[in-house]
Motif scaffolding. Structure first.
Motif, PDB file in Angstrom:
ATOM      1  N   SER A 201       0.820  -1.215   0.000  1.00 14.56           N
ATOM      2  CA  SER A 201       0.000   0.000   0.000  1.00 14.56           C
ATOM      3  C   SER A 201       0.853   1.264   0.000  1.00 14.56           C
ATOM      4  CB  SER A 201      -0.935   0.002   1.216  1.00 14.56           C
ATOM      5  OG  SER A 201      -0.197   0.251   2.416  1.00 14.56           O
ATOM      6  N   LEU A 202       2.149   1.105   0.173  1.00 18.18           N
ATOM      7  CA  LEU A 202       3.042   2.277   0.170  1.00 18.18           C
ATOM      8  C   LEU A 202       3.704   2.479  -1.194  1.00 18.18           C
ATOM      9  CD1 LEU A 202       4.763   1.711   3.642  1.00 18.18           C
ATOM     10  CD2 LEU A 202       2.847   3.217   3.098  1.00 18.18           C
ATOM     11  N   VAL A 203       3.261   1.674  -2.138  1.00 20.88           N
ATOM     12  CA  VAL A 203       3.831   1.772  -3.489  1.00 20.88           C
ATOM     13  C   VAL A 203       2.711   2.108  -4.463  1.00 20.88           C
ATOM     14  CG1 VAL A 203       5.158   0.560  -5.255  1.00 20.88           C
ATOM     15  CG2 VAL A 203       5.520   0.018  -2.844  1.00 20.88           C
ATOM     16  N   LYS A 204       2.938   3.096  -5.327  1.00 18.45           N
ATOM     17  CA  LYS A 204       1.923   3.467  -6.322  1.00 18.45           C
ATOM     18  C   LYS A 204       1.840   2.392  -7.402  1.00 18.45           C
ATOM     19  CE  LYS A 204       2.824   8.380  -5.640  1.00 18.45           C
ATOM     20  NZ  LYS A 204       3.422   9.578  -6.258  1.00 18.45           N
ATOM     21  N   ALA A 205       0.746   2.439  -8.139  1.00 20.66           N
ATOM     22  CA  ALA A 205       0.495   1.409  -9.145  1.00 20.66           C
ATOM     23  C   ALA A 205       1.653   1.284 -10.144  1.00 20.66           C
ATOM     24  CB  ALA A 205      -0.801   1.718  -9.885  1.00 20.66           C
ATOM     25  N   ALA A 206       2.242   2.418 -10.458  1.00 18.84           N
ATOM     26  CA  ALA A 206       3.336   2.396 -11.441  1.00 18.84           C
ATOM     27  C   ALA A 206       4.658   1.920 -10.831  1.00 18.84           C
ATOM     28  CB  ALA A 206       3.518   3.787 -12.042  1.00 18.84           C
ATOM     29  N   GLY A 207       4.635   1.683  -9.514  1.00 16.19           N
ATOM     30  CA  GLY A 207       5.849   1.185  -8.863  1.00 16.19           C
ATOM     31  C   GLY A 207       6.677   2.258  -8.184  1.00 16.19           C
ATOM     32  N   ALA A 208       6.155   3.478  -8.181  1.00 13.41           N
ATOM     33  CA  ALA A 208       6.889   4.570  -7.521  1.00 13.41           C
ATOM     34  C   ALA A 208       6.532   4.596  -6.038  1.00 13.41           C
ATOM     35  CB  ALA A 208       6.534   5.904  -8.166  1.00 13.41           C
ATOM     36  N   PRO A 209       7.455   5.041  -5.204  1.00 11.54           N
ATOM     37  CA  PRO A 209       7.155   5.125  -3.770  1.00 11.54           C
ATOM     38  C   PRO A 209       6.148   6.227  -3.472  1.00 11.54           C
ATOM     39  CG  PRO A 209       9.309   6.065  -4.259  1.00 11.54           C
ATOM     40  CD  PRO A 209       8.815   5.450  -5.530  1.00 11.54           C
ATOM     41  N   THR A 210       5.250   5.990  -2.513  1.00 14.29           N
ATOM     42  CA  THR A 210       4.390   7.068  -2.034  1.00 14.29           C
ATOM     43  C   THR A 210       5.233   8.007  -1.185  1.00 14.29           C
ATOM     44  OG1 THR A 210       3.872   5.811  -0.054  1.00 14.29           O
ATOM     45  CG2 THR A 210       2.381   5.537  -1.939  1.00 14.29           C
ATOM     46  N   ALA A 211       4.639   9.147  -0.843  1.00 19.31           N
ATOM     47  CA  ALA A 211       5.363  10.114  -0.006  1.00 19.31           C
ATOM     48  C   ALA A 211       5.736   9.479   1.330  1.00 19.31           C
ATOM     49  CB  ALA A 211       4.507  11.361   0.206  1.00 19.31           C
ATOM     50  N   ALA A 212       4.804   8.672   1.854  1.00 15.13           N
ATOM     51  CA  ALA A 212       5.069   8.035   3.152  1.00 15.13           C
ATOM     52  C   ALA A 212       6.276   7.109   3.059  1.00 15.13           C
ATOM     53  CB  ALA A 212       3.835   7.255   3.603  1.00 15.13           C
ATOM     54  N   LEU A 213       6.313   6.316   2.008  1.00 16.49           N
ATOM     55  CA  LEU A 213       7.443   5.400   1.849  1.00 16.49           C
ATOM     56  C   LEU A 213       8.735   6.192   1.650  1.00 16.49           C
ATOM     57  CD1 LEU A 213       8.251   2.447   1.724  1.00 16.49           C
ATOM     58  CD2 LEU A 213       7.952   2.517  -0.744  1.00 16.49           C
ATOM     59  N   GLY A 214       8.601   7.314   0.966  1.00 12.23           N
ATOM     60  CA  GLY A 214       9.764   8.159   0.721  1.00 12.23           C
ATOM     61  C   GLY A 214      10.400   8.694   1.988  1.00 12.23           C
ATOM     62  N   ARG A 215       9.604   8.777   3.059  1.00  9.73           N
ATOM     63  CA  ARG A 215      10.164   9.281   4.322  1.00  9.73           C
ATOM     64  C   ARG A 215      10.905   8.212   5.106  1.00  9.73           C
ATOM     65  NH1 ARG A 215       4.936  11.838   4.551  1.00  9.73           N
ATOM     66  NH2 ARG A 215       4.175  10.170   5.904  1.00  9.73           N
ATOM     67  N   LEU A 216      10.675   6.966   4.752  1.00  8.29           N
ATOM     68  CA  LEU A 216      11.235   5.891   5.574  1.00  8.29           C
ATOM     69  C   LEU A 216      12.760   5.781   5.582  1.00  8.29           C
ATOM     70  CD1 LEU A 216       8.993   2.678   5.541  1.00  8.29           C
ATOM     71  CD2 LEU A 216      10.051   3.794   7.496  1.00  8.29           C
ATOM     72  N   PRO A 217      13.401   5.839   4.413  1.00 11.00           N
ATOM     73  CA  PRO A 217      14.867   5.679   4.459  1.00 11.00           C
ATOM     74  C   PRO A 217      15.536   6.714   5.351  1.00 11.00           C
ATOM     75  CG  PRO A 217      14.075   5.488   2.208  1.00 11.00           C
ATOM     76  CD  PRO A 217      12.910   5.947   3.028  1.00 11.00           C
ATOM     77  N   GLY A 218      15.089   7.949   5.250  1.00  9.37           N
ATOM     78  CA  GLY A 218      15.669   9.007   6.079  1.00  9.37           C
ATOM     79  C   GLY A 218      15.394   8.774   7.551  1.00  9.37           C
TER      80      GLY A 218
END
Length: 300
Positions: A201-218
């Motif tokens: 659910s944290l990945v968009k249909a096209a396979g791009a990270p959502t904003a929420a997922l984008g915050r995780l690595p940091g």
DNA sequence: AACACCCCCTGTCGGC
DNA sequence: TGCCGACAGGGGGTGT
């Protein structure tokens, strides 16, 4: 005790006693820990010089001049204590736990490096150094969370299509190697991501990270770096090799804080405890919603 | 394949 | 005070 920051703290603590030093004598006080010691363990380690002490995930790797690497895992309750060489540092309450001192390395310098592990979930192995990467334990290991490979694109690839909760995926050492229950909870809170949400659910249909997922690595990197700077977390009286205590546990925002007010500025939630795959998860249901609404428009 | 659950072991803590 | 169950930083193995 041991997730990545603790294991790395142990590594740094052992460095002065072990790096470049020769092991004069070894006491192996029982036949096994979690696994049996390898055949001829004492003979294969005695007299060897330690060329270097590395860490991979939650493993400590002591490269010996015999061409073998002493692989050490601390399990849940393993710890090392160094004494003998540098008098007057810190006096460890050693007698209390002496029954669980399972291995003692007597260094040529006079230093003693003692492995203590009440629950005996830790283990030690000897693997030829060139074969480490191909060994069963290491070949399937995921990326180092503090290394360059962990970014939003990596997580999007790893999470895409997965139904397992985000918490479980972050704990999976085949994806990211080194996170444990504490720092996963802490990182998810810092990122404002629900531990219960399906990874996919944290990945968009096209396979791009959502904003929420984008915050995780940091968030992962930040919490690990902060813990490292604090000398790790000292739960249940766990100590560093020199006897001192890490103090990151005082900075937990959610871990073991059920019922406490959420520390996120402006959030009025209270920390909840849930159980996921048999282990406690601590999170704020208000600022870690399954539908991330913290940034962006919040539209579906 | 992916996921849920059990287990290994000892110590500690909270509730009754 | 004492007893008993729940739970603890990990992860391997098995069953669905």
């Amino acid at each position: 005790m041991p997730e990545l920051p603790e294991v790395e703290t142990v590594r740094r603590g052992l460095l002065p006693a072990l790096a470049g030093a020769r092991i004069a004598r070894v006491e192996q006080r029982r036949p096994d820990l979690r696994f049996p010691f390898p055949p001829g363990f004492v003979e294969r380690v005695t007299g060897r010089r330690v060329l270097g002490l590395r860490r991979r995930a939650k493993y400590l790797l002591a490269d010996l001049d015999s061409g073998e690497t002493l692989v050490m895992h601390l399990g849940m309750s393993g710890s090392f204590r160094v004494d003998g060489a540098t008098p007057g540092l810190f006096h460890h309450p050693r007698d209390k736990n002496a029954a669980h001192d399972h291995v003692v390395f007597h260094m040529e310098s006079g230093a003693r490096v003692t492995y203590n592990d009440p629950r005996r979930f830790g283990f030690m192995l000897l693997i030829p150094t060139p074969e480490l990467d191909r060994h069963k334990l290491f070949e399937g290991l995921g990326v180092e969370p503090l290394g360059p490979a962990l970014d939003a694109a990596f997580l999007a690839r790893a999470f895409r299509g997965r139904k397992a909760p985000t918490k479980a995926l972050l704990l999976d050492q085949r994806l990211i190697a080194g996170l444990g229950n504490i720092y996963v909870c802490e990182a998810l809170h810092r990122a404002g991501v629900s531990p219960l949400a399906a990874g996919g659910s944290l990945v968009k249909a096209a396979g791009a990270p959502t904003a929420a997922l984008g915050r995780l690595p940091g968030a992962i990197r930040e919490v690990l770096e902060a813990a490292l700077a604090a000398g790790g977390s000292s739960l249940r009286d766990h100590r560093q090799a020199d006897g001192s205590l890490g103090y990151f546990q005082h900075r937990f925002r959610v871990y073991d804080r059920e019922g406490a007010a959420c520390p996120t500025p402006g959030c009025h939630g209270a920390i909840l405890r849930a159980v996921q795959s048999g282990r406690s998860t601590f999170y704020c249901p208000d600022c870690q919603k399954p539908r991330p609404c913290r940034s962006g428009s919040g539209k579906p």
